[in-house]
Design a protein around this motif. Structure first.
Motif, PDB file in Angstrom:
ATOM      1  N   ARG A  92       0.829  -1.207   0.000  1.00  0.00           N
ATOM      2  CA  ARG A  92       0.000   0.000   0.000  1.00  0.00           C
ATOM      3  C   ARG A  92       0.867   1.262   0.000  1.00  0.00           C
ATOM      4  NH1 ARG A  92      -2.664  -0.242   4.833  1.00  0.00           N
ATOM      5  NH2 ARG A  92      -3.929  -1.921   3.998  1.00  0.00           N
ATOM      6  N   ARG A  93       1.867   1.266   0.878  1.00  0.00           N
ATOM      7  CA  ARG A  93       2.761   2.438   0.942  1.00  0.00           C
ATOM      8  C   ARG A  93       3.498   2.627  -0.380  1.00  0.00           C
ATOM      9  NH1 ARG A  93       0.217   3.081   4.019  1.00  0.00           N
ATOM     10  NH2 ARG A  93       0.063   2.794   6.269  1.00  0.00           N
ATOM     11  N   TYR A  94       3.923   1.512  -0.913  1.00  0.00           N
ATOM     12  CA  TYR A  94       4.661   1.532  -2.185  1.00  0.00           C
ATOM     13  C   TYR A  94       3.789   2.127  -3.279  1.00  0.00           C
ATOM     14  CZ  TYR A  94       6.730  -0.629  -6.414  1.00  0.00           C
ATOM     15  OH  TYR A  94       7.249  -0.873  -7.667  1.00  0.00           O
ATOM     16  N   CYS A  95       2.541   1.652  -3.352  1.00  0.00           N
ATOM     17  CA  CYS A  95       1.618   2.155  -4.379  1.00  0.00           C
ATOM     18  C   CYS A  95       1.373   3.648  -4.199  1.00  0.00           C
ATOM     19  CB  CYS A  95       0.283   1.408  -4.307  1.00  0.00           C
ATOM     20  SG  CYS A  95       0.419  -0.295  -4.853  1.00  0.00           S
ATOM     21  N   GLU A  96       1.143   4.050  -2.947  1.00  0.00           N
ATOM     22  CA  GLU A  96       0.878   5.466  -2.682  1.00  0.00           C
ATOM     23  C   GLU A  96       2.038   6.331  -3.150  1.00  0.00           C
ATOM     24  OE1 GLU A  96      -1.899   4.714   1.274  1.00  0.00           O
ATOM     25  OE2 GLU A  96       0.187   5.420   1.515  1.00  0.00           O
ATOM     26  N   ALA A  97       3.247   5.889  -2.868  1.00  0.00           N
ATOM     27  CA  ALA A  97       4.423   6.673  -3.262  1.00  0.00           C
ATOM     28  C   ALA A  97       4.509   6.792  -4.775  1.00  0.00           C
ATOM     29  CB  ALA A  97       5.690   6.040  -2.697  1.00  0.00           C
ATOM     30  N   ILE A  98       4.337   5.659  -5.464  1.00  0.00           N
ATOM     31  CA  ILE A  98       4.446   5.665  -6.923  1.00  0.00           C
ATOM     32  C   ILE A  98       3.319   6.491  -7.538  1.00  0.00           C
ATOM     33  CG2 ILE A  98       4.303   4.215  -9.003  1.00  0.00           C
ATOM     34  CD1 ILE A  98       6.741   3.269  -7.796  1.00  0.00           C
ATOM     35  N   GLU A  99       2.084   6.286  -7.028  1.00  0.00           N
ATOM     36  CA  GLU A  99       0.927   6.980  -7.611  1.00  0.00           C
ATOM     37  C   GLU A  99       1.018   8.486  -7.428  1.00  0.00           C
ATOM     38  OE1 GLU A  99      -2.193   4.994  -5.572  1.00  0.00           O
ATOM     39  OE2 GLU A  99      -1.905   3.123  -6.701  1.00  0.00           O
ATOM     40  N   SER A 100       1.636   8.916  -6.335  1.00  0.00           N
ATOM     41  CA  SER A 100       1.740  10.359  -6.106  1.00  0.00           C
ATOM     42  C   SER A 100       3.007  10.929  -6.744  1.00  0.00           C
ATOM     43  CB  SER A 100       1.729  10.652  -4.612  1.00  0.00           C
ATOM     44  OG  SER A 100       2.894  10.092  -4.035  1.00  0.00           O
ATOM     45  N   GLY A 101       3.655  10.113  -7.534  1.00  0.00           N
ATOM     46  CA  GLY A 101       4.856  10.593  -8.235  1.00  0.00           C
ATOM     47  C   GLY A 101       6.067  10.714  -7.336  1.00  0.00           C
ATOM     48  N   GLY A 102       5.983  10.099  -6.166  1.00  0.00           N
ATOM     49  CA  GLY A 102       7.102  10.205  -5.223  1.00  0.00           C
ATOM     50  C   GLY A 102       8.119   9.093  -5.407  1.00  0.00           C
ATOM     51  N   ASN A 103       9.063   9.105  -4.500  1.00  0.00           N
ATOM     52  CA  ASN A 103      10.150   8.125  -4.545  1.00  0.00           C
ATOM     53  C   ASN A 103       9.726   6.877  -3.774  1.00  0.00           C
ATOM     54  OD1 ASN A 103      12.484   6.674  -4.127  1.00  0.00           O
ATOM     55  ND2 ASN A 103      13.757   8.477  -3.819  1.00  0.00           N
ATOM     56  N   PRO A 104       9.769   5.733  -4.381  1.00  0.00           N
ATOM     57  CA  PRO A 104       9.312   4.520  -3.686  1.00  0.00           C
ATOM     58  C   PRO A 104      10.342   3.938  -2.724  1.00  0.00           C
ATOM     59  CG  PRO A 104      10.011   3.963  -5.898  1.00  0.00           C
ATOM     60  CD  PRO A 104      10.182   5.461  -5.766  1.00  0.00           C
ATOM     61  N   CYS A 105      11.496   4.594  -2.558  1.00  0.00           N
ATOM     62  CA  CYS A 105      12.525   4.008  -1.696  1.00  0.00           C
ATOM     63  C   CYS A 105      12.253   4.287  -0.230  1.00  0.00           C
ATOM     64  CB  CYS A 105      13.903   4.569  -2.040  1.00  0.00           C
ATOM     65  SG  CYS A 105      14.495   3.930  -3.592  1.00  0.00           S
ATOM     66  N   ALA A 106      12.387   3.256   0.593  1.00  0.00           N
ATOM     67  CA  ALA A 106      12.239   3.433   2.033  1.00  0.00           C
ATOM     68  C   ALA A 106      13.594   3.694   2.662  1.00  0.00           C
ATOM     69  CB  ALA A 106      11.634   2.180   2.653  1.00  0.00           C
ATOM     70  N   GLU A 107      14.633   3.201   2.025  1.00  0.00           N
ATOM     71  CA  GLU A 107      15.929   3.201   2.674  1.00  0.00           C
ATOM     72  C   GLU A 107      17.042   3.282   1.644  1.00  0.00           C
ATOM     73  OE1 GLU A 107      15.864  -0.037   5.591  1.00  0.00           O
ATOM     74  OE2 GLU A 107      18.048   0.166   5.632  1.00  0.00           O
ATOM     75  N   LEU A 108      18.020   4.111   1.931  1.00  0.00           N
ATOM     76  CA  LEU A 108      19.224   4.145   1.108  1.00  0.00           C
ATOM     77  C   LEU A 108      20.387   3.804   2.017  1.00  0.00           C
ATOM     78  CD1 LEU A 108      18.943   7.590  -0.740  1.00  0.00           C
ATOM     79  CD2 LEU A 108      18.048   5.379  -1.460  1.00  0.00           C
ATOM     80  N   GLU A 109      21.269   2.986   1.523  1.00  0.00           N
ATOM     81  CA  GLU A 109      22.460   2.697   2.322  1.00  0.00           C
ATOM     82  C   GLU A 109      23.675   2.866   1.419  1.00  0.00           C
ATOM     83  OE1 GLU A 109      23.079  -1.417   3.227  1.00  0.00           O
ATOM     84  OE2 GLU A 109      24.519  -0.998   4.813  1.00  0.00           O
ATOM     85  N   PHE A 110      24.440   3.890   1.679  1.00  0.00           N
ATOM     86  CA  PHE A 110      25.654   4.076   0.882  1.00  0.00           C
ATOM     87  C   PHE A 110      26.739   3.184   1.462  1.00  0.00           C
ATOM     88  CE2 PHE A 110      23.237   7.823  -0.109  1.00  0.00           C
ATOM     89  CZ  PHE A 110      23.409   7.916  -1.487  1.00  0.00           C
TER      90      PHE A 110
END
Lengths: 598, 396
Positions: free
Chosen positions: B308-326
């Motif tokens: 659900r969160r993933y869909c919401e992010a994509i549908e609103s044109g946002g970034n679907p990433c929850a976490e970045l690890e360099f």
């Protein structure tokens, strides 16, 4: 302020009976608002820091306008709250003429109430009983008074009822301080004698000594001398806390304050020492000084042998502001190079370890705490030995004496049996029982200090559902039939795991130690045999089965970070492991002996 | 919202050769007791906590996720649909995602395109449609041929459905097939495990993944395990099971190439090899993980886990990433060792820094008989494989 208008007093109480709340109210009532004052102090901290004084509120000066129209200087002196620091408490009391003895109206008298009150009586202080928390539904003022009279043996008929929380009775207390506590005696024209009752170390100013001037006075520029060490310093600054820091011109007879004098270590301002003037010294120091005497000892070793020099530096720096800490180099066959350190008690040891790890970033291995035994060898010499590893073989020992404490335990009657059993299990010698009220008993026992180190307090609390209170003071050593139990891993003795125990407990505790090691030592790649032995005689044995494999989980793109973090955690854990021969031991293993008395 | 790292693929030669692409389908007919993957049970009788259209939305969002990829145009060296259960989707949804992917990441010649499948979620027509859409490898989550094992594990399929599924896949034209099996199951004994292996062999898969059950945090098994209700074989027996698996595989023409993986010659899983060789990979779908070079160094990204969160992010044109690890040099190194030692080929000594502690570590590995050193490659022995975590720690 002339001497007749000065009052020096402290507040003594069992933990949680409301000492600090009462202090806050007294400070507020005298016009200094501690809450906002603290905020102000925080604001001024940075400036003060630059100038080189860090603030420790150990004595606060208040001006109180009494009902008789006169203004009095009240010096409220703080006392440390833990049995480890009993000597420091006694010096704080020695700086006062009177004490407020605070007793919780619903809890009544507790062990620290008695211990502190008897110390105050030994200093001939005027004791004003205060019954606090009278607003609580279970408050029983009459019972609290009765307990004070029975247990502390002072007249409680004019005890002051109060509620520090609600500001009830505060003025009555201040009036009593003015009218019941005597003004300080002391000769203003005599040579300076000032008691150091507390101190702390400041990176810029050096040691800051909190003093109570008994005779004469002290001001900046004076050349002072410490009477126990004869070392001399020039006074830089004197002052008081109101509670904000206030630099002053002098501390006069009967008053208290702090002084700085470029003293390089905290040891230069030893608590209990007498400050006098170098060119007009007093003849006799104030009574009661003694050098800090460690009671509990343990080995401190770096997990990583290469950190030995770092550990030395760290301990030396810690010693600058912890005068009670003692240390000397120690070499362990198992743990390599480290230090044998002495502490006032377990709390003091914990504080020191935590500071070394946190402030200096060291990974430490602590060996189990021990006490200082007096060993009479068969061939004559008498030695003090606090390190079990250094204990001579049984046939070389004629007699061993161990330190003991005189302890006071207060419990509701229903727990008397439990407490007596516990004390007997710990080789306690019964002295007597008192009943301050029909419902409660005070048990006096002489207990070996070494037995108290083994979770005595935890057992006491759990056995009495938290009702017991406990306090102790050092007593005379007693001769005991003690033996050293060695622990062998795969046949090799590990010196850092040896412990001293009464012969009658040796088998059980040896067994318990083996069990405990089995619990805390992780399985290794090889079987590990664990044995407890007295001399050549094995008294308990077991083995830790080897593990055959690691957990080998699948590992794809989404698992990599988590797998790596697990490995990083294991790597961190390994740093805390000590390789002894072929066996890896975690830190807990070295403290296993603390769990053997269960 | 986390800003997306700037991709650096244009400058990176390795990316122009293609990368591994992973797509996560986070739905299962039901959740298994041992599973800690990002998956959500969606049964025909309704899905507790999930809205009705969530699966369809997630398919849409995954397609959009692919279409807006900053790495669009980078060729796909391998493709892997995992889950969850990819075959729990309607076949049109599954093929639609693949079609989009193939447009965004044109596959290299002969690219391996795998889908995981569960016996019980795929029939002849689904396999056939998948094969036509471009999938050329099936990884079948068989786990066990014993019905009591399967019930205990919470699997929806019975033992007979495994062979049926294999047959369907073969008929649909899949000539590259993996079976997943687990050992060290509750109440399993060595004999039971050997029988499983025999049954797997009878189905003639090209590839076998033979895992030891691990008790993962936050699973039903973990709770049972902690309360003493899960009776697992001792680690000594687990070692025997592992030995039996290896022996069995070798005798029947499968070669072990990774600590838990065996294949007929030429059928090693190319996609998973990309992970184990620490090569870059992209991930799409809820909870999918990617690891790709950026201007700020290699970055591991995790998409929002809940569909659900993933869909919401994509549908609103946002970034679907929850976490970045360099990843720092140190972590990259640690991962290379950790992953490389899992492979039978081991790691090149050139990978190791010439420090004294690493040299000591290598010496310890050799002394203990945990590793051998041949042609400058350090690889774990059979004994070393049992202690692969310990072995890694000796080098990092």
């Amino acid at each position: 302020m002339d001497q007749s208008h000065i009052r020096n007093f402290c507040i003594i109480a069992h933990i949680d009976h409301g000492k600090s709340t009462l202090a806050d109210r007294l400070i507020e009532k005298c016009g200094a608002v501690r809450g906002s004052a603290q905020a102000q102090m925080l604001d001024t901290m940075d400036i003060e820091r630059e100038r080189g004084i860090t603030i420790k509120m150990t004595a606060v000066r208040l001006n109180y306008k009494a009902k008789d129209g006169e203004t009095y200087e009240l010096n409220l002196i703080d006392t440390p709250g833990h049995v480890d620091f009993t000597y420091e408490v006694s010096r704080s009391l020695a700086a006062c003429e009177g004490a407020l003895l605070v007793v919780d109206a619903s809890q009544g008298v507790e062990a620290q109430t008695i211990a502190n009150a008897s110390m105050a009586m030994n200093q001939n202080l005027e004791i004003i009983p205060v019954i606090n928390k009278i607003d609580l539904p279970h408050a029983d003022i009459a019972r609290a008074k009765e307990e004070i009279e029975q247990a502390v043996a002072i007249d409680a008929s004019d005890a002051i009822p109060c509620s520090a929380k609600n500001g009830i009775g505060i003025e009555d207390i201040l009036e009593a301080v003015v009218h019941r506590i005597p003004a300080p005696a002391g000769n203003p024209n005599g040579p300076l004698r000032a008691l150091i009752f507390d101190s702390h170390f400041d990176t810029y100013q050096g040691a800051v000594a909190y003093v109570r001037v008994k005779d004469g006075s002290v001001k900046p520029g004076d050349k002072i001398m410490m009477m126990s060490t004869k070392s001399k310093f020039d006074v830089d600054q004197v002052g008081v806390f109101r509670p904000q820091l206030e630099v002053g011109n002098m501390i006069c007879t009967g008053s208290t304050g702090f002084l700085t004098a470029a003293m390089k270590t905290i040891g230069d301002a030893g608590v209990g020492d007498t400050v006098t003037l170098a060119d007009n010294p007093a003849v006799d120091p104030l009574p009661g000084y003694r050098a800090a005497k460690p009671m509990v000892f343990c080995g401190l070793f770096p997990s990583d042998g290469e950190q030995y020099e770092d550990l030395r530096d760290a301990i030396e720096r810690l010693k600058l502001n912890d005068g009670a800490l003692s240390f000397e180099p120690e070499t362990s066959a198992a743990l390599g190079f480290g230090f044998r350190c002495g502490f006032l008690g377990l709390l003091h040891m914990d504080i020191a370890r935590e500071r070394l790890e946190r402030e200096f970033g060291l990974d430490l291995i602590l060996t189990a705490p021990s006490v200082d035994y007096i060993v009479h060898r068969t061939n004559g010499p008498i030695e003090h030995i606090s390190n079990p590893a250094e204990f001579p073989n049984p046939h070389e020992v004629d007699l061993i004496e161990e330190p003991t404490v005189y302890s006071t335990i207060i419990v509701p009657n229903e727990f008397i049996g439990t407490v007596m059993n516990l004390c007997h299990e710990r080789r306690g010698v019964y002295i007597r029982t008192e009943h301050p009220t029909p419902q409660r008993a005070i048990l006096f026992y002489k207990l070996p200090l070494g037995e108290i180190l083994l979770d005595f307090f935890d057992r006491l609390k759990s056995g009495t559902r938290g009702y017991a209170s406990f306090d102790y003071e050092l007593s005379d050593p007693m001769a005991s039939d003690l033996v050293k139990v060695d622990i062998l891993l795969n046949g090799d003795p590990v010196d850092a795991l040896s412990f001293i125990v009464h012969r009658s407990f040796a088998y059980n505790r040896g067994r318990a130690m083996v069990e405990q090691l089995k619990k805390v030592v992780p399985r290794q790649q090889y079987e590990v045999r664990v044995q407890a032995a007295i001399g050549a005689k094995v008294i308990a044995a077991d083995s830790i089965k080897p593990y055959r494999k690691n957990v080998i989980a699948k590992c794809y793109g989404g698992d990599i970070t988590r797998k790596r973090k697990l490995l990083e955690k294991q790597k961190e854990g390994k740093k805390r492991m000590k390789q002894i021969g072929s066996v890896e031991l975690p830190q807990e293993a070295f403290l296993s002996v603390l769990k053997v008395a269960e | 919202m986390i800003a997306a790292p700037v991709p650096e693929w244009a400058a990176s030669k390795s990316l122009s050769d293609g990368i591994a692409i992973y797509v996560h389908i986070p739905f299962c007919p039901s959740k298994c007791g041992y599973c800690d993957f990002n998956s959500y049970g969606v049964s025909k009788d309704g899905s507790p906590g999930l809205e009705e259209n969530l699966v369809a939305r997630t398919v849409q969002a995954t397609v959009a996720d692919l279409e807006q990829s900053p790495f669009a145009g980078v060729p796909a060296k391998t493709i892997f649909f995992g889950g969850g259960t990819p075959t729990s989707l309607e076949v049109d949804d599954l093929t639609k995602i693949l079609e989009t992917l193939l447009k965004v990441h044109p596959p290299i010649e002969g690219a391996e395109i795998t889908s995981e499948a569960n016996p019980g979620t795929a029939d002849a027509s689904k396999f056939s449609a998948m094969r036509k859409a471009g999938f050329n490898r099936i990884s079948l989550g068989a786990q066990s041929f014993s019905s009591t094992d399967l019930v205990r594990l919470g699997r929806i399929h019975g033992a007979d459905q495994i062979s049926a599924a294999v047959e369907c896949a073969r008929k649909a034209g899949f000539d590259n097939l993996n079976l997943d099996l687990m050992f060290g199951l509750p109440h399993q004994n060595l004999q039971g495990w050997k029988e499983n292996l025999e049954q797997a062999l009878a189905l003639k898969p090209e590839h076998l993944s033979l895992y030891c059950l691990t008790i993962e945090p936050r699973t039903a098994f973990k709770r049972l395990y902690d309360s003493g209700k899960l009776h697992l074989p001792s680690d000594g027996v687990q070692v025997q099971m592992y030995d039996a698996a290896r022996e069995f595989a070798e005798q029947n023409g499968y070669k072990q190439y990774e600590i838990s993986n065996y294949a007929k010659s030429g059928y090693e899983c190319k996609h998973n090899l990309e992970y184990w060789m620490a090569n870059p990979y992209a991930g799409y779908g809820p909870g999918a993980v990617g690891c790709l070079p950026t201007t700020a160094g290699p970055c591991r990204t995790t998409r929002l886990l809940h569909p659900r969160r993933y869909c919401e992010a994509i549908e609103s044109g946002g970034n679907p990433c929850a976490e970045l690890e360099f990843l720092t040099d140190e972590t990259v190194f640690m991962e290379r060792i950790m992953l490389g030692l899992r492979l039978n080929q081991g790691i090149s000594m050139q990978l190791l820094p010439p420090s004294q502690s690493v040299r000591n570590g290598v010496d310890r590995l050799l002394e203990r008989g945990w590793a051998t050193l041949q042609n400058n490659q350090l690889s774990l022995t059979r004994l070393g494989q049992d202690f692969c975590s310990e072995a890694t720690l000796l080098l990092v």
